[in-house]
Motif scaffolding. Structure first.
Motif, PDB file in Angstrom:
ATOM      1  N   VAL A 140       0.841  -1.194   0.000  1.00  0.00           N
ATOM      2  CA  VAL A 140       0.000   0.000   0.000  1.00  0.00           C
ATOM      3  C   VAL A 140       0.880   1.250   0.000  1.00  0.00           C
ATOM      4  N   CYS A 141       1.870   1.284   0.893  1.00  0.00           N
ATOM      5  CA  CYS A 141       2.769   2.440   0.963  1.00  0.00           C
ATOM      6  C   CYS A 141       3.493   2.644  -0.363  1.00  0.00           C
ATOM      7  N   PHE A 142       3.982   1.558  -0.952  1.00  0.00           N
ATOM      8  CA  PHE A 142       4.735   1.669  -2.196  1.00  0.00           C
ATOM      9  C   PHE A 142       3.874   2.207  -3.328  1.00  0.00           C
ATOM     10  N   LEU A 143       2.692   1.660  -3.507  1.00  0.00           N
ATOM     11  CA  LEU A 143       1.847   2.094  -4.622  1.00  0.00           C
ATOM     12  C   LEU A 143       1.380   3.535  -4.463  1.00  0.00           C
ATOM     13  N   VAL A 144       0.979   3.899  -3.261  1.00  0.00           N
ATOM     14  CA  VAL A 144       0.547   5.275  -3.036  1.00  0.00           C
ATOM     15  C   VAL A 144       1.727   6.224  -3.241  1.00  0.00           C
ATOM     16  N   MET A 145       2.893   5.848  -2.711  1.00  0.00           N
ATOM     17  CA  MET A 145       4.090   6.673  -2.869  1.00  0.00           C
ATOM     18  C   MET A 145       4.458   6.807  -4.343  1.00  0.00           C
ATOM     19  N   LEU A 146       4.382   5.729  -5.074  1.00  0.00           N
ATOM     20  CA  LEU A 146       4.738   5.734  -6.488  1.00  0.00           C
ATOM     21  C   LEU A 146       3.864   6.702  -7.284  1.00  0.00           C
ATOM     22  N   PHE A 147       2.569   6.597  -7.129  1.00  0.00           N
ATOM     23  CA  PHE A 147       1.672   7.431  -7.920  1.00  0.00           C
ATOM     24  C   PHE A 147       1.646   8.883  -7.458  1.00  0.00           C
ATOM     25  N   VAL A 148       1.713   9.110  -6.158  1.00  0.00           N
ATOM     26  CA  VAL A 148       1.673  10.490  -5.674  1.00  0.00           C
ATOM     27  C   VAL A 148       2.972  11.214  -6.012  1.00  0.00           C
ATOM     28  N   THR A 149       4.106  10.555  -5.851  1.00  0.00           N
ATOM     29  CA  THR A 149       5.368  11.222  -6.224  1.00  0.00           C
ATOM     30  C   THR A 149       5.450  11.407  -7.732  1.00  0.00           C
ATOM     31  N   GLY A 150       4.967  10.456  -8.490  1.00  0.00           N
ATOM     32  CA  GLY A 150       4.968  10.604  -9.943  1.00  0.00           C
ATOM     33  C   GLY A 150       4.128  11.774 -10.396  1.00  0.00           C
ATOM     34  N   VAL A 177      -8.277   2.652  -2.776  1.00  0.00           N
ATOM     35  CA  VAL A 177      -7.160   3.489  -2.311  1.00  0.00           C
ATOM     36  C   VAL A 177      -6.073   3.533  -3.379  1.00  0.00           C
ATOM     37  N   PHE A 178      -5.740   2.354  -3.929  1.00  0.00           N
ATOM     38  CA  PHE A 178      -4.705   2.296  -4.960  1.00  0.00           C
ATOM     39  C   PHE A 178      -5.175   2.988  -6.234  1.00  0.00           C
ATOM     40  N   TYR A 179      -6.411   2.708  -6.606  1.00  0.00           N
ATOM     41  CA  TYR A 179      -6.919   3.245  -7.860  1.00  0.00           C
ATOM     42  C   TYR A 179      -7.142   4.751  -7.791  1.00  0.00           C
ATOM     43  N   PHE A 180      -7.520   5.274  -6.624  1.00  0.00           N
ATOM     44  CA  PHE A 180      -7.654   6.720  -6.499  1.00  0.00           C
ATOM     45  C   PHE A 180      -6.285   7.394  -6.538  1.00  0.00           C
ATOM     46  N   ALA A 181      -5.264   6.731  -6.001  1.00  0.00           N
ATOM     47  CA  ALA A 181      -3.903   7.274  -6.128  1.00  0.00           C
ATOM     48  C   ALA A 181      -3.515   7.331  -7.607  1.00  0.00           C
ATOM     49  N   PHE A 182      -3.883   6.310  -8.366  1.00  0.00           N
ATOM     50  CA  PHE A 182      -3.601   6.316  -9.800  1.00  0.00           C
ATOM     51  C   PHE A 182      -4.432   7.379 -10.509  1.00  0.00           C
TER      52      PHE A 182
END
Length: 161
Positions: free
Chosen positions: A52-62, A129-134
């Protein structure tokens, strides 16, 4: 506060969020190793939490943390072009990218809402959560691509290519 000061403050806050997410992910990784191999009592939720941390971090930082110019790109042709050619190339590439992502945005939103029905098996975190980050990544990146295009039509565009 002036615009640049607000931008610097926002960047510091975002850097803190990214650092915190990365630290939490790393600590969970270390905890998983400790519990599994030292205490012989594996904790299954740590992998899910790290994911969860990795995916949210990946999309938000991107979307928010890394300037478009620093994203990974295939630039062999781009580097060989003269400055005006790079400008045109960047405008066309950003237009295509923004168009594709803009067309995909409604579908990304729909899947984000739909995925609220499913959750991770251990922590029961909704997949939304993941999809909204995307979805955030897609929307913000479209805006950033458009802003870059606008900047390439203004005086001082040479600094952008």
């Amino acid at each position: 506060m002036k615009g640049r000061e607000v931008g610097r403050l926002a960047q510091k806050i975002l850097d803190g969020i990214y650092g915190t997410l990365f630290a939490m992910m790393f600590l969970m990784f270390i905890a998983a190793i400790l519990f599994r191999y030292v205490l012989n009592d594996p904790i299954s939720w740590s992998i899910e939490f790290s994911m969860v941390c990795f995916l949210v971090m990946l999309f938000v930082t991107g979307a928010l943390g890394i300037p478009v110019s620093r994203h990974i790109s295939f630039n062999i042709v781009y580097a060989a072009l003269p400055q005006q050619g790079r400008r045109i190339f960047t405008i066309v590439a950003n237009l295509v990218g923004a168009a594709v992502l803009a067309v995909a945005t409604p579908g990304v939103y729909e899947i984000s809402v739909f995925q609220d029905r499913q959750a991770t098996p251990i922590l029961h975190i909704p997949f939304s959560v993941f999809y909204f980050a995307f979805a955030l990544f897609v929307v913000v990146f479209v805006v950033r691509l458009i802003v870059t295009i606008v900047q390439l039509f203004r005086p001082g565009w040479r600094e952008r290519v």
